[in-house]
Design an enzyme around this catalytic site. Structure first.
Site, mmCIF file in Angstrom:
data_model
loop_
_atom_site.group_PDB
_atom_site.id
_atom_site.type_symbol
_atom_site.label_atom_id
_atom_site.label_comp_id
_atom_site.label_asym_id
_atom_site.label_seq_id
_atom_site.Cartn_x
_atom_site.Cartn_y
_atom_site.Cartn_z
ATOM 1 N N THR A 130 1.646 6.998 0.459
ATOM 2 C CA THR A 130 0.755 5.881 0.134
ATOM 3 C C THR A 130 0.700 5.623 -1.366
ATOM 4 O O THR A 130 0.989 6.536 -2.162
ATOM 5 C CB THR A 130 -0.676 6.185 0.625
ATOM 6 O OG1 THR A 130 -1.498 5.039 0.477
ATOM 7 C CG2 THR A 130 -1.308 7.338 -0.142
ATOM 8 N N THR B 133 -1.312 2.728 4.663
ATOM 9 C CA THR B 133 -0.587 3.981 4.472
ATOM 10 C C THR B 133 0.229 4.302 5.717
ATOM 11 O O THR B 133 -0.277 4.149 6.824
ATOM 12 C CB THR B 133 -1.616 5.121 4.294
ATOM 13 O OG1 THR B 133 -2.278 4.887 3.076
ATOM 14 C CG2 THR B 133 -0.977 6.480 4.293
ATOM 15 N N ARG C 132 -7.373 8.994 -9.289
ATOM 16 C CA ARG C 132 -7.898 9.226 -7.930
ATOM 17 C C ARG C 132 -6.773 9.644 -6.979
ATOM 18 O O ARG C 132 -5.697 9.053 -6.963
ATOM 19 C CB ARG C 132 -8.561 7.933 -7.435
ATOM 20 C CG ARG C 132 -9.167 8.033 -6.029
ATOM 21 C CD ARG C 132 -8.244 7.492 -4.976
ATOM 22 N NE ARG C 132 -8.876 7.448 -3.657
ATOM 23 C CZ ARG C 132 -8.224 7.234 -2.517
ATOM 24 N NH1 ARG C 132 -6.912 7.052 -2.532
ATOM 25 N NH2 ARG C 132 -8.852 7.197 -1.371
ATOM 26 N N THR D 107 -5.140 7.377 8.270
ATOM 27 C CA THR D 107 -5.091 6.268 7.323
ATOM 28 C C THR D 107 -6.507 5.732 7.166
ATOM 29 O O THR D 107 -7.354 5.954 8.030
ATOM 30 C CB THR D 107 -4.129 5.160 7.811
ATOM 31 O OG1 THR D 107 -4.127 4.085 6.861
ATOM 32 C CG2 THR D 107 -4.539 4.605 9.163
ATOM 33 N N GLY D 108 -6.744 5.040 6.067
ATOM 34 C CA GLY D 108 -8.081 4.500 5.843
ATOM 35 C C GLY D 108 -8.719 5.124 4.624
ATOM 36 O O GLY D 108 -8.014 5.663 3.758
ATOM 37 N N SER E 208 0.801 -1.226 0.000
ATOM 38 C CA SER E 208 0.000 0.000 0.000
ATOM 39 C C SER E 208 0.834 1.275 0.000
ATOM 40 O O SER E 208 0.287 2.371 0.114
ATOM 41 C CB SER E 208 -0.944 0.006 1.203
ATOM 42 O OG SER E 208 -0.249 -0.332 2.355
HETATM 43 N N1 ASP Z 1 -5.715 6.973 3.134
HETATM 44 C C1 ASP Z 1 -5.249 6.278 1.966
HETATM 45 C C2 ASP Z 1 -6.014 6.750 0.767
HETATM 46 O O1 ASP Z 1 -7.212 6.916 0.860
HETATM 47 C C3 ASP Z 1 -5.375 4.809 2.038
HETATM 48 C C4 ASP Z 1 -4.750 4.155 3.203
HETATM 49 O O2 ASP Z 1 -4.724 4.678 4.307
HETATM 50 O O3 ASP Z 1 -4.213 3.074 3.023
HETATM 51 O O4 ASP Z 1 -5.424 6.884 -0.274
#
Ligand code: ASP
Length: 325
Positions: free
Chosen positions: A204, A186, A214, A237-238, A84
């Site tokens: 990330t 991330t 995106r 993160t998320g 990731s």
């Molecule tokens: N926050 C990151 C994103 O939306 C993804 C992740 O945290 O892994 O790109």
């Protein structure tokens, strides 16, 4: 007269009789004494043990937080097994690895790259954007051009493992990120150094199999990362779309500015995610640190963790969550 008393008297002189009551060396000694009170600490999202260990080497050496967070973030960026972040990151739905990263220093300077391809260390490009340009964000082809002009090499970041995962994904082409499992790894990393200065970085490859073009929260100053050296720092993160809608990291720093402990501020920011409507359940994790070196970690759903190193060593902290599943 003991040393502490002497300093206190000098301080009283300073306050009572004005600036010229202290000579310059005395004033510097006084300030130095203030700075000695800070205890360095580094905190990162997830089980990023090697990253925080690397960052800690810098802090333990008395180096600056900005160097610590950059060095820490580079560890998962170059790890082909981390799917990731950076090299080995899962591609978008067209098979391209596209990277987002940002960085902020103690002066409030910020740099960011979005939709960057073929460069192993986007966090270092973001730092160069911060230090060498009048801009904050460079995107896509422009970010790549800037990186190549500044000595970064073009590399294929799509590993066999990531390519295989993408080919398997293409059979169904379903866009359903799995909570805590699918590429929510991330790294957001925050550090407080020996001088009491804060910095942060976030890097990330974004959500696996995202639409081409995106960009998530991670490179967005205020959403994926925010640092205010007077107050504290936070990172996320998320599901980036949800973090952007709530301006996650900035909201946490603002709550800390108003006196909230970092843990309470992360909790409140996680609670605010409840009003974000999505088709599928989503996960977001927040971490924060304040000027005192106090930390916080909360998530919307269970399963999030934070890695911390300070003078006591390494610890993995399982974050509390707003929802129970
Ligand atoms: N926050 C990151 C994103 O939306 C993804 C992740 O945290 O892994 O790109």
């Amino acid at each position: 007269m003991n040393f502490k008393m002497e300093i206190m008297i000098k301080r009283r002189n300073f306050l009572g009789a004005g600036l010229f009551a202290l000579s310059l060396p005395e004033l510097m000694l006084d300030l130095f004494n203030d700075k000695k009170a800070h205890k360095p600490i580094v905190i990162a999202t997830w089980k990023n043990t090697k990253a925080v260990d690397e960052a800690w080497k810098f802090l333990a050496d008395g180096k600056k937080a900005i160097d610590a967070v950059e060095a820490g973030a580079r560890i998962p960026e170059q790890d082909p097994n981390d799917t990731s972040v950076g090299f080995g990151g899962f591609p978008d739905r067209d098979g391209h690895v596209t990277l987002d990263a940002c960085i902020m220093n103690e002066k409030g300077d910020a740099g960011s790259v979005v939709f960057l391809e073929d460069i192993m260390h986007p966090v270092s490009v973001a730092r160069m954007v911060m230090e060498k340009t009048p801009h904050v964000i460079l995107a896509g082809a422009g970010a790549l051009q800037f990186a190549l002009e500044n000595g970064f090499n073009r590399e294929n970041l799509l590993t066999d493992k990531a390519k295989k995962a993408w080919e398997e994904w293409k059979i169904k082409s379903e866009y359903k990120p799995k909570i805590n499992v699918e590429r929510h790894d991330t790294i957001g990393i925050l550090a407080l150094d020996n001088s009491g200065d804060l910095s942060g970085a976030c890097t990330t490859s974004g959500l696996a199999f995202k639409m081409r073009g995106r960009v998530g929260d991670s490179p967005i100053i205020g959403a994926g990362l925010y640092v205010d050296n007077e107050v504290g720092a936070a990172t996320a993160t998320g599901l980036g779309e949800s973090v952007i809608k709530k301006v996650g990291a900035f909201s946490i720093v603002e709550m800390m500015r108003n006196g909230m402990h970092p843990d309470k501020a992360c909790k409140e920011a996680a609670r605010r995610l409840l009003s974000v409507k999505t088709k599928e359940p989503f996960q977001v994790g927040y971490i924060a640190v304040n000027k005192k070196g106090e930390t916080g970690a909360w998530s919307l759903r269970p399963g999030f963790a934070a890695s911390i190193v300070d003078s006591q060593g390494y610890r993995l902290v399982n974050a509390k969550s707003i929802l129970s599943e």
